[in-house]
Scaffold this active site. Structure first.
Site, PDB file in Angstrom:
ATOM      1  N   SER A 275      -0.950  14.253  -1.726  1.00 35.81           N
ATOM      2  CA  SER A 275      -1.555  13.167  -2.094  1.00 35.81           C
ATOM      3  C   SER A 275      -0.979  11.923  -1.783  1.00 35.81           C
ATOM      4  CB  SER A 275      -1.794  12.866  -3.758  1.00 35.81           C
ATOM      5  OG  SER A 275      -0.438  13.180  -4.225  1.00 35.81           O
TER       6      SER A 275
ATOM      7  N   LYS B 213       1.313  18.301  -5.912  1.00 41.77           N
ATOM      8  CA  LYS B 213       2.177  18.985  -6.530  1.00 41.77           C
ATOM      9  C   LYS B 213       2.877  18.753  -7.773  1.00 41.77           C
ATOM     10  CE  LYS B 213       6.492  21.105  -4.762  1.00 41.77           C
ATOM     11  NZ  LYS B 213       7.244  21.008  -3.550  1.00 41.77           N
TER      12      LYS B 213
ATOM     13  N   ALA C  73       8.854   4.769   0.165  1.00 41.75           N
ATOM     14  CA  ALA C  73       9.157   4.226   1.658  1.00 41.75           C
ATOM     15  C   ALA C  73       9.405   2.747   1.397  1.00 41.75           C
ATOM     16  CB  ALA C  73       7.982   4.355   2.357  1.00 41.75           C
ATOM     17  N   GLN C  74      10.621   2.273   1.748  1.00 43.93           N
ATOM     18  CA  GLN C  74      10.943   0.830   1.474  1.00 43.93           C
ATOM     19  C   GLN C  74      10.539   0.060   2.401  1.00 43.93           C
ATOM     20  OE1 GLN C  74      15.173   0.829   0.898  1.00 43.93           O
ATOM     21  NE2 GLN C  74      15.005   1.417  -1.282  1.00 43.93           N
TER      22      GLN C  74
ATOM     23  N   GLY D 209       8.317  -0.473   6.120  1.00 38.75           N
ATOM     24  CA  GLY D 209       7.116  -1.101   6.079  1.00 38.75           C
ATOM     25  C   GLY D 209       6.347  -0.100   7.203  1.00 38.75           C
TER      26      GLY D 209
ATOM     27  N   GLU E  38      13.387  -3.971  12.695  1.00 40.03           N
ATOM     28  CA  GLU E  38      14.142  -3.115  12.150  1.00 40.03           C
ATOM     29  C   GLU E  38      14.842  -2.493  13.275  1.00 40.03           C
ATOM     30  OE1 GLU E  38      11.931  -0.402   9.810  1.00 40.03           O
ATOM     31  OE2 GLU E  38      12.150  -1.675   7.888  1.00 40.03           O
TER      32      GLU E  38
ATOM     33  N   ARG F  46      18.738   4.870  14.436  1.00 40.41           N
ATOM     34  CA  ARG F  46      19.653   5.528  13.242  1.00 40.41           C
ATOM     35  C   ARG F  46      20.487   6.693  13.674  1.00 40.41           C
ATOM     36  NH1 ARG F  46      14.134   5.838   9.246  1.00 40.41           N
ATOM     37  NH2 ARG F  46      14.135   3.688   8.754  1.00 40.41           N
TER      38      ARG F  46
ATOM     39  N   SER G  80       6.444   5.961  10.351  1.00 34.07           N
ATOM     40  CA  SER G  80       6.156   7.392   9.736  1.00 34.07           C
ATOM     41  C   SER G  80       4.783   7.136   8.992  1.00 34.07           C
ATOM     42  CB  SER G  80       7.145   7.720   8.915  1.00 34.07           C
ATOM     43  OG  SER G  80       7.673   6.693   8.206  1.00 34.07           O
TER      44      SER G  80
END
Length: 530
Positions: A15, A37, A48-49, A51, A115, A287, A388
């Site tokens: 969901s 779940k 998710a912080q 964007g 980012e 990263r 993502s």
């Protein structure tokens, strides 16, 4: 009239952003059941912080976003997928605006931040809690739709396939799923013409992870057991900056703190160390580079953490840009406007997963996948920041479009056997599950973490073999519980990660091994076939 959730046109498992996007795009024509779940908002989307990346500025181009994605992915991306996702991004943002997501504005335009790995400002956001705002808007829209039934607290066990038909057809199709109801402890069967897996990643295979506790690789493990190919599971992204605090596990300090001027400092030497690892990009390197640099500093000096410091920026600027992080840290006695934040790397994102095509189709007829459980070719060997959530919207919609366009080729399910519990009893040894769970997460962190060696990977493979026997024996004799289902999927995911990592005899992107430090000329996916 509400439909029976157990018999629907399309079944969506998960969901979050991918699952609800698929459901909302199908609900005009079809009856859709969405299984969660736990609670409806407990998945990764809400956490998710950062964007969502999209080309919205006149000076920015699709080509630049595509290039940035390919560079971050170390050439392992599928270019056609990257082009499709990037070109569909502005429209995806527009639909979120129409759903009422309150993105930060800059006058009349959307406010864009930057980012690591991006060559331009192209991240739309809602303060530093974008995912939560998106999740709330999607759930609100889904709850309001008469053709969508949301069923929380259903833990999926296995896909119902042709093997489970009362009269076996041999078609190799997926007809739905068996899931255990948390409230009753009983297994229920959900059937549908088409099933969409949107179950998230496998982050909880690791000791330190920013993933929610339900991220146990369920969809990946179920798809593998049903007969789907799985790809690039060795590409586990580690977020460089997770808060180090004994009382708070997995609180993420967003990339944007470094994007807005945060510096990484070795607390023992007081030195800003990224210059030693990537002098040009410093803290804005991708990263994997930053995570390996922090890992190296920690291991070399025997540290528990390093410092991330943005206290040289004006206090109002810091509070204005990172209100949620500021409040959370103040509650823990850390003031990021006057001093540094202790951080460690943590597993953050599963770049590999179920092999899908541009329509979200898996290898099995009737089964689709979208979001973090899938491997679409977008991320390659390393996900670019803020791609993502974007992938969830684009592929949730692509799967929905394909299902609707090919509805006549998706027959209604035949009679499926109910779940058989005649030969099992209730477990009297829950401690076994806890012990195995802890063991997996610890050896995965130590042996299959940021830096790998063949010997460490073989050690992990040996442990997995032993645990497989134990878990299979336990699964065969006892009634399934949510914990047992998660343990089984966690172990399966760990095995796929280790097998993939042993398979790749080079270092590329997120897979870094001391035994094969060079990168091969040809980028090739690691594909495991069941």
């Amino acid at each position: 009239m509400a439909h029976d959730p157990h018999q629907c046109d399309v079944l969506v498992i998960g969901s979050g952003a991918a699952g609800l996007t698929a459901a909302l795009n199908l609900a005009e024509r079809f009856k859709v059941t969405v299984l969660a779940k736990g609670g409806l908002d407990e998945g990764s989307t809400a956490w998710a912080q950062g964007g969502i990346a999209a080309v919205l500025e006149p000076g920015d181009t699709f080509e630049a976003h595509i290039e940035d994605t390919m560079i971050a992915g170390a050439g392992l991306n599928d270019r056609a997928t990257v082009e499709m996702v990037v070109e569909n991004a502005p429209a995806a943002i527009q639909r979120l605006v129409e759903l009422g997501v309150p993105f930060n504005m800059d006058g009349n335009a959307l406010h864009l931040t930057r980012e690591g790995g991006h060559s331009a400002r192209r991240i739309v956001h809602v303060d530093d809690a974008t995912g939560w705002a998106v999740q709330v808007a999607l759930i609100r829209a889904a709850q309001a739709h008469p053709n969508i039934t949301l069923v929380p607290d259903m833990v999926a066990i296995d896909l119902a396939t042709s093997r489970h038909e009362l009269r076996y057809s041999g078609a190799g199709k997926v007809w739905g799923v068996y899931a255990v109801n948390r409230a009753t402890g009983r297994v229920e069967l959900f059937t549908a013409n088409a099933t969409v897996l949107a179950t998230g990643g496998a982050g909880r295979t690791y000791l330190f992870s920013t993933a929610p506790k339900g991220a146990t690789g369920d969809g990946i493990a179920m798809a593998w057991r049903a007969g789907c190919r799985i790809s690039n599971m060795e590409m586990m992204q580690f977020h460089p900056t997770c808060l180090y605090h004994l009382d708070v596990k997995n609180f993420l300090i967003t990339e944007a703190v470094r994007g807005e001027g945060g510096r990484l400092i070795n607390p023992q030497t007081g030195k800003r160390f990224m210059a030693d690892y990537d002098p040009e990009r410093m803290e804005l390197a991708p990263r994997d580079v930053v995570a390996r640099a922090i890992d190296a500093e920690i291991k070399r000096d025997g540290l528990d953490y390093v410092h991330l410091d943005i206290s040289h920026m004006p206090a109002e600027f810091v509070k204005g840009h990172f209100p949620n992080i500021y409040d959370k840290l103040i509650g823990l006695g850390i003031d990021m406007t006057t001093g540094p934040i202790p951080v460690v790397p943590a597993q953050h994102y599963t770049c590999g997963g179920i092999v899908i095509d541009l329509d979200g189709r898996t290898d099995l007829p009737g089964l689709y996948a979208a979001g973090e459980c899938s491997e679409s070719g977008l991320h390659g060997a390393n996900r670019l920041a803020s791609n993502s959530l974007l992938e969830c919207f684009v592929f949730g919609e692509a799967a929905a479009r394909h299902i609707a366009a090919n509805w006549d080729d998706l027959p209604a399910p035949p009679p499926i056997r109910p779940w058989d519990e005649s030969r099992v009893t209730d477990s009297d040894e829950e401690v076994v599950i806890k012990q195995n769970w802890t063991e997996i997460r610890r050896f995965m962190w130590n042996y299959v973490g940021i830096v790998r060696t063949t010997k460490r990977l073989e050690r992990a493979a040996h442990r997995i073999k032993l645990l497989n026997e134990e878990v299979a024996d336990y699964y065969g004799h006892f009634r399934v519980t949510p914990d047992l289902i998660e343990l089984r999927n966690l172990l399966q995911s760990a095995e796929l990660i280790v097998r993939s990592a042993l398979h790749r005899r080079e270092s590329r992107g997120l897979h870094y091994t001391l035994d094969f430090p060079e990168t091969d000329k040809n980028a090739q996916d690691t594909v495991l076939v069941p």
